[in-house]
Motif scaffolding. Structure first.
Motif, short mmCIF file in Angstrom:
data_model
loop_
_atom_site.label_atom_id
_atom_site.label_comp_id
_atom_site.label_asym_id
_atom_site.label_seq_id
_atom_site.Cartn_x
_atom_site.Cartn_y
_atom_site.Cartn_z
N GLU A 188 30.82 39.50 30.59
CA GLU A 188 31.63 40.48 31.32
C GLU A 188 30.79 41.47 32.13
N ALA A 189 29.56 41.74 31.68
CA ALA A 189 28.72 42.73 32.35
C ALA A 189 27.86 42.12 33.46
N SER A 190 27.95 40.82 33.66
CA SER A 190 27.12 40.19 34.68
C SER A 190 27.63 40.52 36.08
N PRO A 191 26.72 40.63 37.08
CA PRO A 191 27.14 40.92 38.45
C PRO A 191 28.14 39.90 39.00
N VAL A 192 27.96 38.63 38.62
CA VAL A 192 28.87 37.59 39.10
C VAL A 192 30.29 37.87 38.62
N ARG A 193 30.44 38.19 37.35
CA ARG A 193 31.76 38.47 36.78
C ARG A 193 32.35 39.74 37.38
N GLU A 194 31.53 40.75 37.55
CA GLU A 194 32.02 42.01 38.12
C GLU A 194 32.45 41.80 39.57
N GLY A 195 31.65 41.02 40.33
CA GLY A 195 32.02 40.73 41.71
C GLY A 195 33.32 39.95 41.80
N TYR A 196 33.49 38.99 40.89
CA TYR A 196 34.72 38.19 40.81
C TYR A 196 35.93 39.11 40.59
N ASN A 197 35.78 40.05 39.65
CA ASN A 197 36.89 40.95 39.34
C ASN A 197 37.23 41.87 40.52
N VAL A 198 36.19 42.35 41.21
CA VAL A 198 36.42 43.21 42.38
C VAL A 198 37.17 42.44 43.46
N VAL A 199 36.77 41.18 43.70
CA VAL A 199 37.45 40.36 44.72
C VAL A 199 38.91 40.18 44.36
N GLN A 200 39.20 39.92 43.09
CA GLN A 200 40.60 39.76 42.68
C GLN A 200 41.39 41.05 42.87
N GLU A 201 40.80 42.16 42.48
CA GLU A 201 41.50 43.44 42.58
C GLU A 201 41.79 43.83 44.03
N GLN A 202 40.84 43.53 44.92
CA GLN A 202 40.95 44.00 46.29
C GLN A 202 41.64 43.00 47.23
N PHE A 203 41.54 41.71 46.91
CA PHE A 203 42.05 40.70 47.85
C PHE A 203 43.21 39.87 47.30
N GLY A 204 43.35 39.81 45.98
CA GLY A 204 44.43 39.02 45.41
C GLY A 204 43.95 38.11 44.30
N GLU A 205 44.87 37.71 43.45
CA GLU A 205 44.55 36.91 42.26
C GLU A 205 43.80 35.63 42.58
N GLY A 206 44.19 34.96 43.65
CA GLY A 206 43.57 33.68 43.98
C GLY A 206 42.39 33.77 44.93
N ALA A 207 41.98 34.98 45.32
CA ALA A 207 40.92 35.14 46.31
C ALA A 207 39.58 34.52 45.90
N PRO A 208 39.17 34.56 44.62
CA PRO A 208 37.90 33.92 44.27
C PRO A 208 37.94 32.39 44.40
N GLY A 209 39.13 31.84 44.54
CA GLY A 209 39.26 30.39 44.64
C GLY A 209 39.82 29.95 45.99
N MET A 210 39.35 30.56 47.06
CA MET A 210 39.84 30.22 48.40
C MET A 210 39.67 28.72 48.68
N LEU A 211 40.72 28.13 49.24
CA LEU A 211 40.68 26.72 49.63
C LEU A 211 40.15 26.63 51.06
N GLN A 212 39.30 25.65 51.29
CA GLN A 212 38.77 25.40 52.64
C GLN A 212 39.29 24.06 53.13
N ILE A 213 39.99 24.10 54.25
CA ILE A 213 40.56 22.87 54.82
C ILE A 213 39.84 22.59 56.13
N VAL A 214 39.17 21.46 56.19
CA VAL A 214 38.48 21.04 57.42
C VAL A 214 39.30 19.92 58.06
N VAL A 215 39.59 20.11 59.36
CA VAL A 215 40.53 19.20 60.03
C VAL A 215 40.14 19.09 61.51
N PRO A 216 40.41 17.96 62.15
CA PRO A 216 40.21 17.88 63.61
C PRO A 216 41.06 18.95 64.30
#
Length: 690
Positions: free
Chosen positions: A388-416
């Motif tokens: 819980e005290a690791s920077p990765v975990r803290e960064g993950y939590n900040v992203v969720q709090e500020q951008f939304g629950e699914g923000a750490p798992g953004m989907l990338q769609i590559v298409v013509p």
């Protein structure tokens, strides 16, 4: 082997010296990533993103700049962003550096931004790049501005370090515990020390070999983690069986060479068969199209191969040199200790008289423990496995709090680009998608576009699998969906698809090896089949502990609600290998006495009398080794230790010392019967000496 003992010893000294020179680099040089399904759509999406979108892919580094009470546009925050950019820009492993963008990577309140450092290297090198820059990035935090490296590469960097530290701590505990058990079992310090020295030689050689192999192809650092634990337990198993038989042979002859010859002609054959079974079981894991999974199997196989080679060459040479001195520094209680255990002989007689109650009790217990396995859930590790005290975990939590629950798992769609509008429309209409970005054209003019979509659920939520399936069904056929969370889902699917085939191959090959060794189809089949009982029971208990959280507070972890996804594949192969290890020890001993006496009853009793103590001692060592990993902080090593420890305990006690002997008692001569036509096909293998 004994008449060339000096040559063998010199050869091993040279081998260990040569490979040992590379061994210290094993944890720093091995690969840190590779958790992907090679032919999956998500890997294809990552490769396209790396090639055409400045490395803005699942393996890109995300640096969270969090400035509570400030704005990303503030001068002091922008100065820190510039410092982050300069820190990463000098490393050629990072591609395009993209500062926080309004409406994309800047939070609605303006206090948090995400800088993207594109991937310009393999996933393994990206993990190493994060390793190299973590301290520099951490030093930039201050004055109310927090810097958190996060994303897939940062997560694996953090997790690998935590896992490595946990494995080392567990090894430090397991070695003295193991030595204590060995001294008690052997009653002699010298005899107890031999298996540990043998295993250490095998581990040093395998560590060096892994470093050399890594120069040709990336080998996951997890390969050594698994190899250290499994080879330690298995190597001691083999050496214990050999040394115990050698000490018994010395009671009948004063010639150490004759004792070694008898030992290797009997116990040596059993160890060779067991080792082959282990290697075959683990080789089935190579069917999974994932670099980390495959190289973990390779690492364990390499360690087991060196330990097996040392058992069959180095150990006989040392025993031949020691002779009766193998009993040196004996404890008082052990001076009259015999290889044939009167206690286990009496146990064999009890099972002879009352087979059904013991068989019914063992089967009832194993079946009861196995029932929960039918509701077992598996998934790739969530962020909860990181401290819980690791920077990765803290960064993950900040992203969720500020951008939304699914923000750490953004989907990338590559298409013509021609299909971009249709893809956006289909994505927006998919249930479970909270936000879709505009199409971003490729930086190299290749005609591709990237669309990012935020799911409405956490990346570890099982609902994400449904969202992904619906999305892939809705978008144009030329579009590919990726992202770190999606790579996990695709890998999990590959593991699930491969599991039935792996189990089938392991069972068939295990049966065939027992058949060749024992020349007895009935007991070979039963010996293979009953291994499934202890395996199922161990997974059933694992479901209660790691999925339902039974005893979680006592063991010091927060349950994820599922078992880590690679667990069934690896643990089944490892548990089955260990189970067959004990099967070989017991049945080889029983077959040896059957060949001598022709009595099925005496074969069963004497098989237990001569192997029971070894099986119990070996099981005690394995359980001690595995359970030390239950003390680890990261969840995966804890899972590994507890599940394997439970499996060994259940298998040794319920299967090898109760159920299998009862089967021998009930089947009588039929257990050892071989049809003439089959006997003509099978090679001649005998476990009796002379």
């Amino acid at each position: 082997m004994t008449h060339r003992a000096s040559t063998v010893l010199v050869a091993w000294v040279i081998l260990i010296g040569a490979l040992g020179a590379f061994a210290p680099a094993v944890f720093t040089s091995l690969a840190g990533a590779g958790w992907q399904a090679n032919d999956s759509q998500s890997v294809q999406a990552r490769e396209l993103a790396n090639e055409h979108f400045g490395g803005n892919s699942a393996s890109a580094l995300q640096v969270v700049i969090n400035a509570p009470g400030k704005d990303i546009a503030d001068e002091d925050v922008q100065a820190v962003i510039t410092e982050v950019t300069n820190t990463l820009a000098g490393d050629e492993r990072f591609a395009e550096i993209i500062p926080p963008q309004p409406g994309m990577t800047i939070s609605p309140d303006g206090s948090t931004g995400i800088l993207i450092a594109g991937a310009n290297a393999s996933t393994d090198d990206m993990v190493k790049a994060v390793d190299d820059r973590l301290d520099e990035l951490a030093a930039l935090s201050g004055n109310g501005i927090e810097i958190y490296p996060t994303g897939s590469s940062a997560l694996w960097s953090d997790f690998n370090h935590a896992n490595h530290d946990a494995m080392i701590k567990a090894e430090m505990i397991s070695w003295p515990v193991t030595l204590t058990i060995m001294i008690i079992a052997f009653g002699s310090v010298v005899a107890a020390g031999l298996p540990l020295l043998l295993t250490l030689a095998g581990l040093v050689a395998s560590a060096g070999a892994l470093v050399l192999l890594n120069m040709a192809t990336p080998i996951s650092v997890w390969a050594m983690n698994f190899a250290m634990m499994f080879a330690l337990a298995l190597g001691i198993d083999y050496a214990l069986f050999i040394v115990a038989r050698f000490r018994d042979a010395l009671t009948r002859t004063a010639d150490a060479r004759v004792a070694v010859a008898e030992t290797m002609d009997t116990a040596g054959k059993a160890v060779l068969l067991s080792g082959i079974t282990v290697l075959i079981s683990l080789s089935a894991v190579l069917l999974v199209e994932a670099p980390a999974v495959r190289t973990m199997a390779v690492g364990i196989m390499l360690a087991v191969s060196f330990v097996l080679l040392a058992t069959l060459t180095l150990l006989p040479a040392v025993m031949g040199k020691l002779g009766n001195r193998v009993n040196a520094l004996a404890l008082p209680h052990a001076r009259k200790q015999e290889h044939r255990s009167p206690l286990f002989a009496r146990w064999g007689e009890i099972l002879n008289k009352h087979p059904w109650p013991f068989a019914a009790g063992a089967v009832a217990l194993l079946v009861a423990l196995a029932i929960p396995v039918f509701s077992l859930k598996v998934a790739m590790p969530s962020i909860d496995v990181v401290d819980e005290a690791s920077p990765v975990r803290e960064g993950y939590n900040v992203v969720q709090e500020q951008f939304g629950e699914g923000a750490p798992g953004m989907l990338q769609i590559v298409v013509p680009e021609a299909d971009a509008a249709a893809t956006i429309a289909a994505t927006e209409s998919t249930d479970g998608i909270a936000m879709v970005t505009p199409a971003m054209p490729a930086t190299d003019g290749s005609g591709y576009a990237m669309i990012q979509a935020m799911p409405s659920v956490d990346p570890s939520d099982e609902q994400l699998g449904t969202i992904l399936a619906d999305l892939r069904a809705a978008i144009p056929a030329d579009a590919v969906v990726g992202g770190a969370a999606i790579e996990n889902l695709d890998l999990q699917q590959a593991l699930n698809d491969a599991f039935p085939l792996i189990v089938t191959i392991i069972l068939i090959l295990g049966f065939l090896l027992l058949l060749v060794a024992l020349r007895a189809p009935l007991i070979a089949f039963i010996g293979t089949a009953v291994s499934l009982l202890s395996t199922a029971a161990a997974f059933g208990v694992a479901k209660l502990i790691f999925q339902d959280g039974v005893g979680a507070s006592l063991l010091g972890f927060e349950p994820q609600g599922f078992l880590n996804g690679w667990g069934p594949v690896f643990f089944f192969a490892m548990i089955f290998a260990i189970a067959m290890d004990y099967t070989v020890f017991l049945l080889a001993s029983a077959k040896e006495h059957y060949e001598r006496t022709g009595s099925a009853v005496q074969a069963k009793v004497e098989g237990l009398a001569h192997s029971g103590r070894v099986i119990m001692a070996a099981a005690a060592v394995m359980v001690a080794v595995f359970f030390t990993f239950a003390l680890a902080e990261p969840l995966p090593p804890k899972e590994m230790g507890i599940i394997l420890g439970l499996a060994v305990l259940l298998d040794a006690v319920m299967i090898r010392l109760i159920l299998l002997p009862v089967v021998l008692r009930l089947s009588g001569h039929a257990a050892w019967y071989c049809p003439r036509w089959l006997a003509k096909v099978l090679p001649e293998v005998s476990f009796a000496h002379g």
